[in-house]
Design a protein around this motif. Structure first.
Motif, short mmCIF file in Angstrom:
data_model
loop_
_atom_site.label_atom_id
_atom_site.label_comp_id
_atom_site.label_asym_id
_atom_site.label_seq_id
_atom_site.Cartn_x
_atom_site.Cartn_y
_atom_site.Cartn_z
N ARG A 263 0.83 -1.21 0.00
CA ARG A 263 0.00 0.00 0.00
C ARG A 263 0.86 1.25 0.00
NH1 ARG A 263 -4.09 -0.89 4.88
NH2 ARG A 263 -4.63 1.28 4.38
N ILE A 264 1.95 1.23 0.77
CA ILE A 264 2.88 2.36 0.77
C ILE A 264 3.51 2.53 -0.61
CG2 ILE A 264 5.02 3.27 1.77
CD1 ILE A 264 4.34 1.60 4.31
N ALA A 265 3.93 1.39 -1.20
CA ALA A 265 4.59 1.44 -2.51
C ALA A 265 3.64 1.93 -3.60
CB ALA A 265 5.13 0.06 -2.87
N GLU A 266 2.38 1.55 -3.53
CA GLU A 266 1.41 2.04 -4.52
C GLU A 266 1.24 3.55 -4.42
OE1 GLU A 266 -2.34 0.15 -4.77
OE2 GLU A 266 -1.52 -1.87 -4.98
N ALA A 267 1.22 4.06 -3.20
CA ALA A 267 1.12 5.51 -3.02
C ALA A 267 2.37 6.19 -3.56
CB ALA A 267 0.93 5.85 -1.54
N MET A 268 3.54 5.59 -3.33
CA MET A 268 4.78 6.15 -3.86
C MET A 268 4.77 6.16 -5.39
SD MET A 268 7.05 7.14 -1.57
CE MET A 268 8.54 7.01 -2.56
N PHE A 269 4.30 5.08 -5.99
CA PHE A 269 4.23 4.99 -7.45
C PHE A 269 3.35 6.11 -8.00
CE2 PHE A 269 2.97 3.51 -11.60
CZ PHE A 269 4.05 2.77 -12.07
N ALA A 270 2.17 6.28 -7.39
CA ALA A 270 1.26 7.33 -7.85
C ALA A 270 1.86 8.72 -7.65
CB ALA A 270 -0.07 7.22 -7.10
N ALA A 271 2.56 8.91 -6.52
CA ALA A 271 3.14 10.22 -6.22
C ALA A 271 4.20 10.62 -7.23
CB ALA A 271 3.74 10.22 -4.81
N TRP A 272 4.83 9.65 -7.89
CA TRP A 272 5.89 9.95 -8.85
C TRP A 272 5.37 9.94 -10.29
CZ3 TRP A 272 8.97 8.39 -12.89
CH2 TRP A 272 10.20 9.05 -13.00
N TRP A 273 4.68 8.86 -10.67
CA TRP A 273 4.32 8.71 -12.08
C TRP A 273 3.10 9.53 -12.50
CZ3 TRP A 273 7.08 7.28 -15.99
CH2 TRP A 273 8.12 6.36 -15.83
N MET A 274 2.14 9.73 -11.61
CA MET A 274 0.95 10.45 -12.03
C MET A 274 1.24 11.92 -12.37
SD MET A 274 -1.95 12.34 -11.66
CE MET A 274 -2.43 12.71 -9.98
N PRO A 275 2.01 12.65 -11.53
CA PRO A 275 2.34 14.03 -11.93
C PRO A 275 3.13 14.08 -13.23
CG PRO A 275 2.78 13.70 -9.60
CD PRO A 275 2.50 12.35 -10.17
N PHE A 276 3.98 13.07 -13.46
CA PHE A 276 4.76 13.07 -14.69
C PHE A 276 3.88 12.85 -15.92
CE2 PHE A 276 7.23 10.78 -17.96
CZ PHE A 276 8.18 11.75 -18.22
N SER A 277 3.04 11.82 -15.88
CA SER A 277 2.27 11.47 -17.08
C SER A 277 1.14 12.44 -17.37
CB SER A 277 1.71 10.05 -16.93
OG SER A 277 0.82 9.97 -15.84
N ARG A 278 0.63 13.14 -16.34
CA ARG A 278 -0.49 14.04 -16.55
C ARG A 278 -0.11 15.52 -16.55
NH1 ARG A 278 -5.40 12.44 -16.72
NH2 ARG A 278 -6.23 14.39 -15.88
N TYR A 279 1.02 15.86 -15.87
CA TYR A 279 1.41 17.26 -15.78
C TYR A 279 2.85 17.53 -16.22
CZ TYR A 279 -2.86 17.77 -13.05
OH TYR A 279 -4.18 17.79 -12.63
N GLY A 280 3.62 16.48 -16.53
CA GLY A 280 4.99 16.67 -16.97
C GLY A 280 5.92 17.17 -15.89
N VAL A 281 5.69 16.79 -14.63
CA VAL A 281 6.58 17.18 -13.54
C VAL A 281 6.94 15.94 -12.72
CG1 VAL A 281 5.67 19.53 -13.37
CG2 VAL A 281 4.67 17.72 -11.97
N ILE A 282 8.15 15.92 -12.16
CA ILE A 282 8.55 14.84 -11.27
C ILE A 282 9.21 15.41 -10.02
CG2 ILE A 282 8.89 13.10 -13.08
CD1 ILE A 282 11.96 13.54 -12.65
N HIS A 283 9.15 14.62 -8.99
CA HIS A 283 9.92 14.88 -7.78
C HIS A 283 11.31 14.33 -8.04
CE1 HIS A 283 11.12 14.91 -3.60
NE2 HIS A 283 10.01 15.51 -3.26
N GLY A 284 12.28 15.21 -8.27
CA GLY A 284 13.59 14.80 -8.76
C GLY A 284 14.56 14.33 -7.71
N ASP A 285 14.12 14.24 -6.44
CA ASP A 285 15.02 13.84 -5.36
C ASP A 285 14.33 12.77 -4.51
OD1 ASP A 285 17.12 13.65 -3.61
OD2 ASP A 285 16.77 15.56 -2.62
N PRO A 286 14.23 11.53 -5.04
CA PRO A 286 13.52 10.47 -4.30
C PRO A 286 14.35 9.90 -3.17
CG PRO A 286 14.39 9.58 -6.35
CD PRO A 286 14.75 11.06 -6.33
N HIS A 287 14.75 10.77 -2.26
CA HIS A 287 15.54 10.38 -1.10
C HIS A 287 14.60 9.89 -0.01
CE1 HIS A 287 17.90 11.09 2.60
NE2 HIS A 287 18.95 10.86 1.84
N LEU A 288 15.02 8.87 0.74
CA LEU A 288 14.15 8.29 1.76
C LEU A 288 13.68 9.33 2.78
CD1 LEU A 288 16.04 4.93 2.40
CD2 LEU A 288 13.89 5.24 1.16
N GLY A 289 14.51 10.33 3.05
CA GLY A 289 14.14 11.35 4.02
C GLY A 289 13.10 12.32 3.54
N ASN A 290 12.76 12.28 2.25
CA ASN A 290 11.78 13.21 1.71
C ASN A 290 10.35 12.68 1.76
OD1 ASN A 290 13.69 15.13 1.12
ND2 ASN A 290 14.01 14.43 -0.98
#
Length: 461
Positions: A263-290
């Motif tokens: 469930r955590i991983a699915e939320a992480m997947f959505a948090a990264w790929w959905m903004p990219f595929s729909r808005y063309g933006v990514i969180h460019g620092d996928p550090h565990l502390g973020n």
């Protein structure tokens, strides 16, 4: 000047910190001797054919940087996660550096808060904790409470960061020169330019606040992903005040059930790929502390300094390359690479790039429940594939990766590492196809422009 002397709120300290030449030279002295000497020895070793010196010089570079704080640490960690930005030995050593530094004390906090909010700044909070809750490479965070009792996170930028960034980026050029002298297979000029632009953006907390508003809007209807609310009246270019989001570190969930980790991983997947595929933006620092994880196994996205905005054509190229690999169509893949900005592509070079692309896309192409990479540890994710690709590029290069490719590649590797830390097992194929369903570049362009305008994100010139 005493700490109680008057200064214009939100202006005085910023003016004094605007890229001062004296501070730059001081920073050059701190960083330059160690890095410059190593670069010179690396060049000499290459000329003499002494490639076996790589490991020793990598350790020397780590030692030269290890006692410093500030942007050079962030840069070092950043380039360690970009495949083949520097030689493997250097990447391994740099990845061990810690960007977190001891926080600055109360005198600094008072000066920063007074400079940004004025002499009566403490009256604008119900409480403000003197000790930092977290300290990183560019600033530190304090817990506070608003006048109505709402918990807040207050992020303060360290002094003279603009001067330090400019000086440290100059040293980054020397680090990259090590790579070009020792191994010319990948031209790092575009990597350098991209890192410099992103790092300078991170100094602007008003821009970060706009990024936060953007992501809050993107995920307004997704309860799995929480974004801090910006407190506009307590935010300036070097001070960012936001709502405090309670959560636990992601790694503390490694012993939870597979269902909860998924469930955590699915939320992480959505948090990264959905903004990219729909808005063309990514969180460019996928550090565990973020990230932090809530009790309902949703996630909090905590840092928005390194947000990469892509042209719609680049996003279309990512989707097109996926379709090309899915159909095993080399010509279609070549067109996608050219759409990204790769030039002078031979058939052999396309095949080499496809090796790397198939690694990145492998979980997305495989229509089954699986881990991101069976039997691979988080720290090794991508290294074997990068080594094999680089070996071939030595024969076919040099290759200049397009700027947009740099953070896309880095973030994909970082996200995969997060999934490996969690031990997640998902059908990544299904999740990805849900994000690109009915993809249309023209619609993305309209959606992106409207979202950036609404959030107040500055557009590129």
């Amino acid at each position: 000047m005493s700490d109680d002397a008057p200064s214009p709120p939100g202006k005085g300290e910023r003016d004094r910190e605007a890229n001062r030449i004296g501070r730059r030279f001081q920073r050059y002295a701190q960083v330059g001797a160690g890095v410059g000497g190593i670069a010179a020895r690396a060049a000499g070793a290459r000329l003499l054919g002494l490639d076996q010196a790589d490991g020793r010089m990598a350790r020397e570079l780590k030692a030269a940087l290890g006692g410093l704080k500030g942007p050079i640490m962030k840069v070092a960690q950043m380039i360690a996660t970009i495949p083949e930005a520097v030689p493997a030995d250097f990447a391994a050593e740099l990845s061990q550096l810690q960007s977190a530094a001891p926080p600055m004390g109360w005198p600094f906090v008072k000066r920063r808060m007074r400079a940004e909010l004025g002499a009566g700044w403490e009256s604008r909070f119900a409480t403000f904790e003197r000790g930092a809750a977290a300290a990183a490479s560019l600033g530190q965070v304090h817990r506070a409470a608003s006048l109505d009792g709402a918990p807040l996170a207050v992020k303060l930028q360290y002094p003279d960061m603009q001067s330090a960034v400019d000086a440290d980026l100059n040293q980054l050029g020397l680090i990259f020169s090590i790579h070009r002298r020792m191994d010319p297979a990948i031209d790092t000029r575009e990597i350098y330019a991209e890192i410099g632009e992103r790092l300078r953006e991170e100094l602007d907390y008003l821009r970060e606040a706009a990024h936060m508003r953007l992501y809050a809007d993107v995920f307004s209807d997704d309860p799995r992903i929480a974004v801090p609310r910006v407190v506009e009246e307590l935010t300036t270019k070097r001070l960012l005040t936001m709502s405090w989001l309670d959560g636990k570190p992601l790694l503390s969930f490694r012993d939870h059930s597979l269902d909860e980790r998924n469930r955590i991983a699915e939320a992480m997947f959505a948090a990264w790929w959905m903004p990219f595929s729909r808005y063309g933006v990514i969180h460019g620092d996928p550090h565990l502390g973020n990230y932090s994880v809530r009790e309902d196994f949703g996630i909090n996205l905590l840092d928005y300094g390194c947000i990469r905005i892509f042209p719609p054509a680049f996003v279309a190229g990512v989707v097109e390359l996926y379709r090309a690999l899915e159909a095993d169509d080399r010509d279609r893949a070549a067109a996608a690479y050219e759409n990204w900005g790769f030039r002078n592509l031979s058939a052999e070079l396309i095949d080499v790039l496809n090796v790397w692309a198939r690694f990145i896309y492998a979980p997305l192409l495989d229509n089954r429940v699986r881990s991101v990479a069976d039997g691979i540890g988080p720290g090794e994710y991508g290294r074997k594939e990068a080594f094999g690709v680089h070996k071939r590029l030595r024969e076919l290069g040099p290759v200049t990766p397009p700027r947009e490719f740099v953070f896309m590649d880095r973030a994909a590797i970082g996200l995969g590492s997060v999934f490996l830390h969690l031990g997640a097992e998902l059908n990544f194929h299904t999740l990805f196809n849900e994000t690109i369903e009915a993809f249309d570049a023209a619609e993305l362009d309209k959606r992106q422009k409207a979202a950036l305008k609404k959030a107040g994100v500055p557009l590129a010139a």
